[in-house]
Enzyme design. Structure first.
Site, PDB file in Angstrom:
ATOM      1  N   SER A 141     -34.055 -15.713  91.703  1.00  0.00           N
ATOM      2  CA  SER A 141     -35.189 -15.592  90.790  1.00  0.00           C
ATOM      3  C   SER A 141     -34.694 -15.834  89.376  1.00  0.00           C
ATOM      4  CB  SER A 141     -35.790 -14.177  90.885  1.00  0.00           C
ATOM      5  OG  SER A 141     -36.754 -13.949  89.874  1.00  0.00           O
ATOM      6  N   TYR A 154     -35.736  -5.091  91.768  1.00  0.00           N
ATOM      7  CA  TYR A 154     -35.862  -6.521  92.048  1.00  0.00           C
ATOM      8  C   TYR A 154     -34.808  -7.304  91.266  1.00  0.00           C
ATOM      9  CZ  TYR A 154     -38.171 -11.044  92.747  1.00  0.00           C
ATOM     10  OH  TYR A 154     -38.463 -12.334  93.095  1.00  0.00           O
TER      11      TYR A 154
END
Length: 253
Positions: A141, A154
């Site tokens: 990401s 995350y």
């Protein structure tokens, strides 16, 4: 037909980026095994892959389970003979700070996003090493490179994926294995409206915030799939250990 006669595994292949990538791989000539937890969605994606003229297999699996990961590899090899490409795409996300994140939610994000990538790679590597050929692509990401708000677990998991990718590239390059990761920004997947709801934001306000980047919009799953295809194909034959950012310029400033 950049993946003609190749065999690929796509985890989290029942929706979003995983589904788009599995379909693109099939259109480029690959046979594909996809994983997920929803049998109905998995069967529907398999049917779409077969419409592209390719063979496909769905394996219901939880990538945080070592036994499930090994079973995915075993079933794919039994069906297709070998595995050339692994796309570690399965992931989960909860928008929370360190104070808000429960231990259960921390564990789930680390277990699926980071441990799952490790377990699937660990299971596929012996066969790739034996053939001295293979490609592993991990879905990281932009928030694995820079921090993000309300995303402590995350960010931790995706930052781990980026550096694990680099470590695997160093360890296995001499064995014929390339390992790279793709780092998407905000993309039109089911995760976006879920994130907006969890943050208590109206959709129009949320999407306006997502579009606050140089290209002025969110990405599509097809755009990310094309980047994954590039990393899976011989077009990237001299790339390993790379973190390919595809985020509309979100990490540029």
């Amino acid at each position: 037909m950049k993946l003609k006669d190749k065999v690929a595994i796509v985890t989290g292949g029942t929706s979003g980026i995983g589904e788009a990538t599995a379909l693109l791989f099939a259109r480029e000539g690959a046979r594909a095994a996809i994983t997920g937890r929803n049998i109905e969605r998995g069967s529907a994606v398999v049917a779409r892959i077969k419409e592209c003229g390719s063979e496909a297999l769905f394996v219901r699996a939880d990538v945080s389970s070592p036994a499930d990961c090994q079973r995915v590899i075993d079933e794919a090899v039994r069906a297709f003979g070998r595995i050339d490409i692994l796309f570690n795409n399965a992931g989960v996300y909860y928008p929370q700070t360190a104070l808000e994140c429960s231990e259960r939610e921390w564990d789930e994000q680390i277990d699926v996003n980071l441990k799952g990538t490790f377990l699937m790679s660990k299971a596929v590597l012996p066969g790739m090493i034996a053939r001295k050929n293979g490609v592993i692509i991990n879905n990281a990401s932009g928030w694995g490179i820079v921090g993000g708000d309300h995303a402590v677990a995350y960010c931790a998991s995706k930052g781990g994926v980026v550096l694990m990718t680099k470590a695997m590239a160093i360890d296995h390059g001499a064995q014929g294995i390339r390992a790279n990761c793709v780092c998407p920004g905000d993309v039109e997947t089911p995760m976006l409206p879920a994130d907006a709801k969890m943050r208590g934001l109206k959709w129009e306000d949320y999407i306006a915030g997502c579009a606050n980047r140089p290209l002025g919009r969110v990405g599509t799953v097809e755009e990310i799939a094309k980047a994954v295809l590039f990393l899976a194909s011989d077009d990237s034959s001299f790339m390993t250990g790379a973190a390919l950012v595809v985020d509309g310029g979100g990490t540029a400033d």
